[in-house]
Scaffold this motif. Structure first.
Motif, mmCIF file in Angstrom:
data_model
loop_
_atom_site.group_PDB
_atom_site.id
_atom_site.type_symbol
_atom_site.label_atom_id
_atom_site.label_comp_id
_atom_site.label_asym_id
_atom_site.label_seq_id
_atom_site.Cartn_x
_atom_site.Cartn_y
_atom_site.Cartn_z
ATOM 1 N N SER A 62 0.833 -1.025 0.021
ATOM 2 C CA SER A 62 -0.074 -0.008 0.128
ATOM 3 C C SER A 62 0.769 1.291 -0.015
ATOM 4 N N VAL A 63 1.980 1.189 0.337
ATOM 5 C CA VAL A 63 2.950 2.386 0.362
ATOM 6 C C VAL A 63 3.988 2.191 -0.503
ATOM 7 N N LYS A 64 4.400 1.060 -1.155
ATOM 8 C CA LYS A 64 5.303 0.949 -2.044
ATOM 9 C C LYS A 64 5.549 2.048 -2.971
ATOM 10 N N GLY A 65 6.783 2.625 -3.191
ATOM 11 C CA GLY A 65 6.879 3.791 -4.361
ATOM 12 C C GLY A 65 6.291 5.191 -3.804
ATOM 13 N N ARG A 66 5.769 5.131 -2.672
ATOM 14 C CA ARG A 66 5.557 6.556 -2.069
ATOM 15 C C ARG A 66 6.367 6.866 -0.626
ATOM 16 N N PHE A 67 6.451 5.731 -0.087
ATOM 17 C CA PHE A 67 7.235 5.885 1.034
ATOM 18 C C PHE A 67 8.548 5.366 1.290
ATOM 19 N N THR A 68 9.453 6.124 2.021
ATOM 20 C CA THR A 68 10.850 5.408 1.725
ATOM 21 C C THR A 68 11.450 5.430 3.400
ATOM 22 N N ILE A 69 11.857 4.438 3.767
ATOM 23 C CA ILE A 69 12.463 4.195 5.157
ATOM 24 C C ILE A 69 14.066 4.344 4.978
ATOM 25 N N SER A 70 14.434 5.070 5.989
ATOM 26 C CA SER A 70 16.104 5.016 5.806
ATOM 27 C C SER A 70 16.486 5.195 7.509
ATOM 28 N N ARG A 71 17.815 5.049 7.620
ATOM 29 C CA ARG A 71 18.394 4.955 8.785
ATOM 30 C C ARG A 71 19.619 5.730 8.813
ATOM 31 N N ASP A 72 20.139 6.050 10.166
ATOM 32 C CA ASP A 72 21.332 6.711 10.374
ATOM 33 C C ASP A 72 21.807 6.094 11.770
ATOM 34 N N ASN A 73 22.686 5.034 11.311
ATOM 35 C CA ASN A 73 23.241 4.428 12.453
ATOM 36 C C ASN A 73 23.867 5.215 13.442
ATOM 37 N N ALA A 74 24.613 6.195 13.049
ATOM 38 C CA ALA A 74 25.517 6.887 14.034
ATOM 39 C C ALA A 74 24.398 7.696 15.026
ATOM 40 N N LEU A 76 21.491 6.745 15.661
ATOM 41 C CA LEU A 76 20.558 6.009 16.273
ATOM 42 C C LEU A 76 19.098 6.140 15.887
ATOM 43 N N SER A 77 19.003 6.432 14.582
ATOM 44 C CA SER A 77 17.459 6.944 14.171
ATOM 45 C C SER A 77 17.152 6.089 13.050
ATOM 46 N N VAL A 78 15.691 6.424 12.658
ATOM 47 C CA VAL A 78 15.146 5.909 11.578
ATOM 48 C C VAL A 78 14.043 6.873 11.108
ATOM 49 N N TYR A 79 14.038 6.965 9.813
ATOM 50 C CA TYR A 79 13.131 7.942 9.187
ATOM 51 C C TYR A 79 12.093 7.258 8.280
ATOM 52 N N LEU A 80 11.015 7.849 8.079
ATOM 53 C CA LEU A 80 9.913 7.319 7.398
ATOM 54 C C LEU A 80 9.505 8.731 6.278
ATOM 55 N N GLN A 81 10.067 8.902 5.027
ATOM 56 C CA GLN A 81 9.513 9.929 4.251
ATOM 57 C C GLN A 81 8.325 9.401 3.482
ATOM 58 N N MET A 82 7.514 10.133 3.527
ATOM 59 C CA MET A 82 5.870 9.749 3.094
ATOM 60 C C MET A 82 5.751 10.768 1.903
ATOM 61 N N ASP A 83 5.755 10.474 0.904
ATOM 62 C CA ASP A 83 5.293 11.310 -0.347
ATOM 63 C C ASP A 83 3.977 11.043 -0.772
ATOM 64 N N ASN A 84 3.354 11.867 -1.480
ATOM 65 C CA ASN A 84 2.148 11.708 -2.384
ATOM 66 C C ASN A 84 0.931 10.944 -1.172
ATOM 67 N N LEU A 85 0.942 11.658 -0.024
ATOM 68 C CA LEU A 85 0.060 11.128 0.679
ATOM 69 C C LEU A 85 -1.372 11.057 0.752
ATOM 70 N N LYS A 86 -2.263 10.148 0.839
ATOM 71 C CA LYS A 86 -3.572 9.864 0.676
ATOM 72 C C LYS A 86 -4.516 9.814 1.881
ATOM 73 N N PRO A 87 -5.609 10.130 1.832
ATOM 74 C CA PRO A 87 -6.532 10.211 3.139
ATOM 75 C C PRO A 87 -6.659 8.804 3.741
ATOM 76 N N GLU A 88 -6.327 7.687 3.096
ATOM 77 C CA GLU A 88 -6.152 6.526 3.933
ATOM 78 C C GLU A 88 -5.014 6.088 4.383
ATOM 79 N N ASP A 89 -3.979 7.052 4.286
ATOM 80 C CA ASP A 89 -2.702 6.966 5.146
ATOM 81 C C ASP A 89 -2.935 7.720 6.583
ATOM 82 N N THR A 90 -4.018 8.129 6.629
ATOM 83 C CA THR A 90 -4.499 8.726 8.081
ATOM 84 C C THR A 90 -4.110 7.645 8.940
ATOM 85 N N ALA A 91 -3.628 8.009 10.089
ATOM 86 C CA ALA A 91 -3.410 6.813 11.253
ATOM 87 C C ALA A 91 -2.285 7.306 12.199
#
Length: 123
Positions: A62-74, A76-91
């Motif tokens: 449902s999020v493939k191609g719109r969301f990108t997960i990444s990390r910064d080990n130094a 100790l953080s993880v990120y979720l870039q969410m593009d082209n958001l849809k109302p059904e992403d509300t949560a």
């Protein structure tokens, strides 16, 4: 392991948001970091995961191609870039960490959970 998620908010459909999750504590035994979400009246569902060391990623269809997960080990953080958001992403979006190896992305495979951050997408 303690997880602190932030970055949620209100955005219009088609917009973008970036969620962040900072980990602390005994992170040496964490192998996988993930993002889950729970919409009102629904069960919590898997969104994306990343291996802490190798950086391998996996996404829900449902999020493939719109969301990108990444990390910064130094950091100790993880990120979720969410593009082209849809109302059904509300949560409410939750950051999670697993001691187990790669492959199981079910809720019970993750050992530690953050407090959640609300994402609201208006139409």
């Amino acid at each position: 392991v303690q997880l602190q998620a932030c970055g949620g908010g209100l955005v219009q459909a088609g917009g973008l948001l970036r969620l962040s999750c900072a980990a602390s504590g005994d992170t040496f035994n964490v192998y996988v970091m993930g993002w889950f979400r729970q919409a009102p009246g629904k069960e919590r569902e898997f969104v994306a995961a990343i291996s802490w060391r190798g950086g391998t990623t996996y996404y829900a269809d449902s999020v493939k191609g719109r969301f990108t997960i990444s990390r910064d080990n130094a950091a100790l953080s993880v990120y979720l870039q969410m593009d082209n958001l849809k109302p059904e992403d509300t949560a409410v979006y939750y950051c999670a960490a697993a001691r187990r190896g790669w492959g199981d992305f079910s809720n019970w495979a993750f050992d530690y959970w953050g407090q959640g951050t609300l994402v609201t997408v208006s139409s």
